[in-house]
Design an enzyme around this catalytic site. Structure first.
Site, PDB file in Angstrom:
ATOM      1  N   ASP A  76       3.948   0.334  11.973  1.00 48.98           N
ATOM      2  CA  ASP A  76       2.740  -0.215  11.504  1.00 48.98           C
ATOM      3  C   ASP A  76       2.353  -1.514  11.752  1.00 48.98           C
ATOM      4  OD1 ASP A  76       2.362   2.374  10.316  1.00 48.98           O
ATOM      5  OD2 ASP A  76       3.183   1.521   8.296  1.00 48.98           O
ATOM      6  N   LYS A  87       0.656  -1.129   0.037  1.00 45.82           N
ATOM      7  CA  LYS A  87      -0.016  -0.116   0.031  1.00 45.82           C
ATOM      8  C   LYS A  87       0.723   1.215  -0.001  1.00 45.82           C
ATOM      9  CE  LYS A  87      -1.772   1.694   3.857  1.00 45.82           C
ATOM     10  NZ  LYS A  87      -1.829   3.220   4.220  1.00 45.82           N
ATOM     11  N   ASN A  88       1.789   1.282   1.026  1.00 45.45           N
ATOM     12  CA  ASN A  88       2.630   2.649   1.025  1.00 45.45           C
ATOM     13  C   ASN A  88       3.729   2.974   0.022  1.00 45.45           C
ATOM     14  OD1 ASN A  88       0.869   3.214   3.275  1.00 45.45           O
ATOM     15  ND2 ASN A  88       2.585   2.578   4.767  1.00 45.45           N
ATOM     16  N   ARG A 102       0.453  14.403  13.099  1.00 41.90           N
ATOM     17  CA  ARG A 102       1.068  14.060  11.428  1.00 41.90           C
ATOM     18  C   ARG A 102       1.216  15.411  10.837  1.00 41.90           C
ATOM     19  NH1 ARG A 102      -1.898   8.965   9.011  1.00 41.90           N
ATOM     20  NH2 ARG A 102       0.437   8.839   8.111  1.00 41.90           N
ATOM     21  N   CYS A 120      -5.055   8.083   8.695  1.00 38.41           N
ATOM     22  CA  CYS A 120      -5.659   7.681   9.988  1.00 38.41           C
ATOM     23  C   CYS A 120      -5.283   8.594  10.943  1.00 38.41           C
ATOM     24  CB  CYS A 120      -4.794   6.419  10.440  1.00 38.41           C
ATOM     25  SG  CYS A 120      -5.420   4.902   9.507  1.00 38.41           S
ATOM     26  N   ARG A 145      -8.994  -0.195   3.682  1.00 39.84           N
ATOM     27  CA  ARG A 145      -8.185   0.681   2.997  1.00 39.84           C
ATOM     28  C   ARG A 145      -6.897   0.171   2.716  1.00 39.84           C
ATOM     29  NH1 ARG A 145      -7.021   5.917   6.378  1.00 39.84           N
ATOM     30  NH2 ARG A 145      -5.551   5.814   4.678  1.00 39.84           N
TER      31      ARG A 145
END
Ligand code: EPU
Length: 417
Positions: free
Chosen positions: A304, A22-23, A121, A116, A396
């Site tokens: 994560d 994903k990232n 952030r 999220c 997601r």
């Protein structure tokens, strides 16, 4: 609202194939805009974050073709339009469009990204990179108006090795005049994936994967090809599932080096794990030793995987300690685990997990993506039925999580009500 229902305690046996990261994918897709030709990205995961980026691409005028896992992006009709706040807020990675559009057009107007809710952030390091290369940043509430007469290479020393700021600075620097050096760069494998993609288009980036990255600006980028690397966080999540309830569970399509910080901890805990070139085999064990874990940037233990790992530490004998150094609000899974029978104490950025404890199925809430993954793991281990609400967060980032777990013997369903 979608819910996940799990009847726990089932043994997991068979093979889980890991999807594209994903990232990486969420950075590669916006990075494709820098190409003046056609960009092809293979091994794209089928997750809702990619759907959200696809919408932004099409809003900007790119022509996107999907062939199975492949995404072909033609930006011949691309327009530098202001991306609506509702689209930007859907995910953190929307800010890669900010840097790609700035790099390409020297002007961009965009809103603060979403993602999220696991901490503040801020994006100050990304803006520091933009400013260092000559851009003027005007902040109007949630909106950023960014202009550069010219983008000129410079030295950018990041205050912390931020993944986002490293990728954003690369995206702005590839077409800038002269040479940019990023010091204290993040070293995550996803950054290497993005740099390789841009180099394939004709960029001149060296040092990706180390803390010093050099980018020599070029004026044009042609067609580009990238293959998304295997998702080390998805892999890690299923490896933990194997340690919880696996019987020779095979996790395939992995790069073992990318999850070495996890597998070395599992070995320390006595979890039986056999590692091969691109797969591993993991089983549960009755007695696990307690451990101490601290999250760090790559190659350290990834934040994560901190929440998924917490579920496993509940089964260790004694008190395990887990320290979260990256985000200030990434323990929202803990109250739910305690409701399910865990004994976890939160003390600022640390949690103390007293074990071993048995888990009992309960109704819980996925407050964010990895908290959701942690609760899926808890549901697989627990006796009885676990119902997880707000599972949109999980969808997601985990491709076909229901199908992948069902295939190896889990009793898990997605309920739409
Ligand atoms: N930070 C700042 N200022 C900045 C940038 C970061 O203070 O300008 C701080 C953050 O607040 C955070 C830390 O530095 O405390 C790390 O942030 P980083 O920029 O490295 O993270 P990110 O790029 O926002 C990506 C992943 C995250 C993953 C982190 C760390 C994406 C889209 N997100 O976020 O993934 O946790 O790197 O590895 O790539 C997830 O997948 O669940 C997830 C949250």
């Amino acid at each position: 609202m979608k819910k996940i229902k799990i009847n726990g305690g089932k043994e997991l046996k068979g093979t889980i194939k890991i999807s594209g990261a994903k990232n990486s994918a969420v950075a590669l897709v916006p990075a494709s805009l820098l190409s003046d030709g056609i960009a092809t990205i293979d091994n794209i995961p089928n997750i809702s974050d990619i759907g959200a980026l696809n919408e932004i691409l099409e809003f900007l005028g790119a022509k996107v073709t999907r062939e199975n896992d492949k995404m072909i992006i033609d930006q011949s009709n691309l327009q530098n339009k202001e991306i609506p706040e509702s689209k930007a807020k859907k995910l953190r990675a929307s800010y890669y469009f900010m840097s790609a559009l700035l790099g390409k057009y020297k002007h961009v107007e965009m809103y603060f990204p979403g993602g999220c809710s696991i901490g503040a952030r801020p994006i100050d390091q990304t803006l520091k990179g933009f400013r260092a290369l000559g851009a003027e940043v005007i902040e109007e509430g949630n909106k950023f108006i960014i202009n550069a007469k010219e983008l000129i290479g410079n030295e950018v020393s990041l205050d912390m090795p931020s993944v986002g700021a490293t990728i954003n600075t690369i995206l702005v620097a590839v077409k800038a005049k002269g040479t940019t050096t990023i010091l204290n760069a993040a070293k995550e494998p996803e950054i290497v994936n993005v740099a390789t993609f841009l180099n394939n288009m004709g960029a001149k980036i060296s040092g990706a994967g180390t803390s010093e990255i050099t980018i020599k600006g070029v004026s044009k980028l042609g067609d580009g090809f990238a293959e998304v690397i295997p998702d080390r966080i998805e892999a890690g999540t299923y490896v933990i599932a194997g340690a919880l309830v696996g019987n020779k569970l095979k996790i395939e399509n992995i790069i073992p080096d990318h999850i070495e910080s996890l597998t070395s901890k599992l070995k320390e805990m006595n979890v039986p794990i056999e590692i091969y070139d691109d797969y591993l085999i993991v089983s549960k064990v009755d007695k696990m030793k307690k451990v101490t874990i601290k999250t760090l940037g790559y190659p350290g233990f990834p934040t994560d995987l901190q929440q998924p790992m917490t579920t496993l530490l509940i089964g260790c004998s004694g008190t395990s300690t887990l320290e979260e150094t990256i985000y200030e609000n990434r323990f929202q899974n803990v109250p739910f685990l305690n409701e399910m029978g865990a004994d976890i104490i939160i003390d600022k950025r640390k949690i103390y997990i007293n074990g071993p404890k048995e888990l009992i199925g309960k109704e819980v809430i996925a407050t964010d993506l990895r908290a959701g993954a942690c609760l899926v793991l808890a549901g697989l281990k627990a006796s009885g039925t676990t119902i997880i609400k707000d599972v949109e967060h999980i969808l997601r980032g985990y491709e076909n999580i229901i199908g992948k777990l069902t295939n190896v013997g889990a009793d898990i369903v997605l309920v739409d009500e």
